[in-house]
Design a protein around this motif. Structure first.
Motif, PDB file in Angstrom:
ATOM      1  N   MET A 169       4.795  13.395  15.959  1.00 49.31           N
ATOM      2  CA  MET A 169       4.700  13.611  13.958  1.00 49.31           C
ATOM      3  C   MET A 169       5.095  15.759  14.511  1.00 49.31           C
ATOM      4  N   SER A 170       5.419  15.490  13.571  1.00 50.14           N
ATOM      5  CA  SER A 170       5.550  16.893  13.259  1.00 50.14           C
ATOM      6  C   SER A 170       4.756  17.668  12.707  1.00 50.14           C
ATOM      7  N   VAL A 171       4.218  18.887  13.238  1.00 46.64           N
ATOM      8  CA  VAL A 171       3.029  19.293  12.784  1.00 46.64           C
ATOM      9  C   VAL A 171       3.506  20.336  11.678  1.00 46.64           C
ATOM     10  N   TYR A 172       3.210  20.220  10.544  1.00 43.36           N
ATOM     11  CA  TYR A 172       3.372  20.798   9.503  1.00 43.36           C
ATOM     12  C   TYR A 172       1.922  21.900   9.346  1.00 43.36           C
ATOM     13  N   THR A 173       1.234  21.502   9.949  1.00 46.30           N
ATOM     14  CA  THR A 173      -0.351  22.121   9.478  1.00 46.30           C
ATOM     15  C   THR A 173      -0.937  22.942  10.439  1.00 46.30           C
ATOM     16  N   PRO A 174       0.185  23.947  11.693  1.00 51.05           N
ATOM     17  CA  PRO A 174      -0.624  24.597  12.818  1.00 51.05           C
ATOM     18  C   PRO A 174      -2.614  24.363  12.995  1.00 51.05           C
ATOM     19  N   LEU A 175      -3.037  23.711  13.300  1.00 51.59           N
ATOM     20  CA  LEU A 175      -4.482  23.771  13.414  1.00 51.59           C
ATOM     21  C   LEU A 175      -4.811  24.821  15.608  1.00 51.59           C
ATOM     22  N   SER A 176      -5.702  25.693  14.951  1.00 48.47           N
ATOM     23  CA  SER A 176      -6.387  25.980  15.951  1.00 48.47           C
ATOM     24  C   SER A 176      -7.581  25.276  16.624  1.00 48.47           C
ATOM     25  N   HIS A 177      -7.872  26.035  18.077  1.00 49.33           N
ATOM     26  CA  HIS A 177      -9.042  24.524  18.884  1.00 49.33           C
ATOM     27  C   HIS A 177     -10.178  24.897  17.700  1.00 49.33           C
ATOM     28  N   ASN A 178     -10.522  26.207  17.172  1.00 55.16           N
ATOM     29  CA  ASN A 178     -11.993  26.372  16.951  1.00 55.16           C
ATOM     30  C   ASN A 178     -11.665  25.887  15.209  1.00 55.16           C
ATOM     31  N   GLN A 179     -10.799  25.640  14.951  1.00 53.02           N
ATOM     32  CA  GLN A 179     -10.794  24.533  13.532  1.00 53.02           C
ATOM     33  C   GLN A 179     -10.990  23.336  13.626  1.00 53.02           C
ATOM     34  N   LEU A 180      -9.991  22.672  14.819  1.00 55.42           N
ATOM     35  CA  LEU A 180     -10.622  21.365  15.150  1.00 55.42           C
ATOM     36  C   LEU A 180     -12.060  21.153  16.235  1.00 55.42           C
ATOM     37  N   ALA A 181     -12.672  21.819  16.289  1.00 54.02           N
ATOM     38  CA  ALA A 181     -14.005  21.860  17.464  1.00 54.02           C
ATOM     39  C   ALA A 181     -14.961  21.923  16.174  1.00 54.02           C
ATOM     40  N   THR A 182     -14.678  23.067  14.651  1.00 59.25           N
ATOM     41  CA  THR A 182     -15.666  22.793  13.447  1.00 59.25           C
ATOM     42  C   THR A 182     -15.326  21.548  13.273  1.00 59.25           C
ATOM     43  N   VAL A 183     -14.201  20.526  13.013  1.00 55.92           N
ATOM     44  CA  VAL A 183     -13.764  19.398  12.195  1.00 55.92           C
ATOM     45  C   VAL A 183     -15.095  18.425  12.803  1.00 55.92           C
ATOM     46  N   LEU A 184     -15.075  18.695  14.399  1.00 57.73           N
ATOM     47  CA  LEU A 184     -14.855  17.981  15.731  1.00 57.73           C
ATOM     48  C   LEU A 184     -16.560  17.526  15.084  1.00 57.73           C
ATOM     49  N   ASP A 185     -17.700  18.517  15.160  1.00 57.08           N
ATOM     50  CA  ASP A 185     -18.732  19.044  15.028  1.00 57.08           C
ATOM     51  C   ASP A 185     -19.575  18.518  13.685  1.00 57.08           C
TER      52      ASP A 185
END
Length: 305
Positions: A1-17
């Protein structure tokens, strides 16, 4: 999958929380071209491994996404190998990430494997037969593939002169047909299946799903699974897939399939011409239009007899 919206570790951690998971690691998926998808390793609240997938949608808005998510839940309940969306602490199966709609799902077991043989073609035929026999009554209204084709028709002028007139006539004839009523996947390319120990373990990416003819779904599938590198149909693969499809209860109108094969090849030729690689993407980008130009030439010649 091409990533058009890069996300940081912190952004993903917040989502998963927001779902009760703890992020361990992640990577961008490498297959497909339409959305931004992240493969995630996480732990649940009991510190058990929880493999997940986060998809950030680049073109669909929240309202457009709703019927697809309902479809995934419906199919998962019918024991098809389909991931159903997870709900966060607020009970929502959609969230907003980087200003765009996003969905978190369990990552089903298996890996992408692009090998093709007769056994795999038979498995794909059986899976399509199961999908096409699913009850559509509980579903919300899905977008119409004919509307997608109408939009793609604006790119017919990009075709070479020798194909433009025939392609225009073909698309016009197809669009004049009444729409079918079977639930179809619409995009069953090899990158939308996962495999585990030689068996299909997951069917992915239902964001082209709609109601139409089963022959059109078969055509999309055959044009990826059952052609060689020059786009030439491989008869043994086609026979294996279609025999299995019929064995598991699917029915095929051969004359309609012949036309659908040409239409499906044209559809993906046009969509690739319409979707150049984004300068902002990371990864695969758009695929080569010439692949489907070659397939179209074989299919339109067979249709002409």
């Amino acid at each position: 999958m091409s990533v058009y919206t890069p996300l940081s570790h912190n952004q993903l951690a917040t989502v998963l929380d927001g779902y009760g998971f703890r992020l361990l690691d992640f990577r961008a998926a490498s297959h497909g071209i339409e959305n931004s998808t992240f493969l995630i390793e996480a732990e649940d609240s009991h510190q058990q491994p929880a493999p997940l997938v986060l998809t950030v949608f680049e073109t669909l808005d929240h309202n457009a996404l709703t019927p697809y998510l309902a479809l995934l839940g419906h199919l998962a309940k019918q024991a098809l190998p389909v991931p159903a969306p997870l709900q966060n602490h607020d009970g929502h199966d959609q969230i907003t990430v980087a200003g765009k709609p996003a969905v978190l799902m369990p990552r089903l077991p298996g890996e992408h494997d692009f090998a093709v043989d007769l056994d795999r073609c038979r498995q794909v035929g059986a899976l399509l037969a199961r999908l096409h026999q699913c009850d559509t009554a509980p579903l919300q209204t899905l977008p119409d593939e004919r509307q997608r084709l109408e939009r793609l028709a604006t790119h017919l002028h990009q075709l070479p002169d020798e194909h433009r007139e025939g392609a225009t006539a073909l698309l016009s004839d197809w669009q004049a047909r009444p729409t079918g009523t079977t639930l179809i996947h619409g995009d069953l390319f090899r990158d939308n299946l996962l495999w585990q120990q030689g068996r299909i373990s997951a069917l992915l990416d239902f964001y082209n799903a709609c109601l139409d003819y089963p022959e059109y779904d078969l055509a999309v599938t055959l044009n990826d699974w059952c052609v060689d590198s020059n786009g030439k149909p491989v008869a043994e693969r086609e026979q294996a897939l279609l025999e299995s499809y019929r064995e598991f209860g699917g029915q095929v109108d051969d004359s309609l399939l012949l036309e659908a094969l040409a239409v499906a090849a044209l559809r993906f030729w046009l969509s690739r011409l319409a979707g150049p690689v984004s300068a902002q993407s990371e990864g695969q980008g758009s695929k080569d239009p010439e692949e489907f130009a070659r397939i179209f030439q074989w299919r339109i010649a067979a249709l002409a007899g």
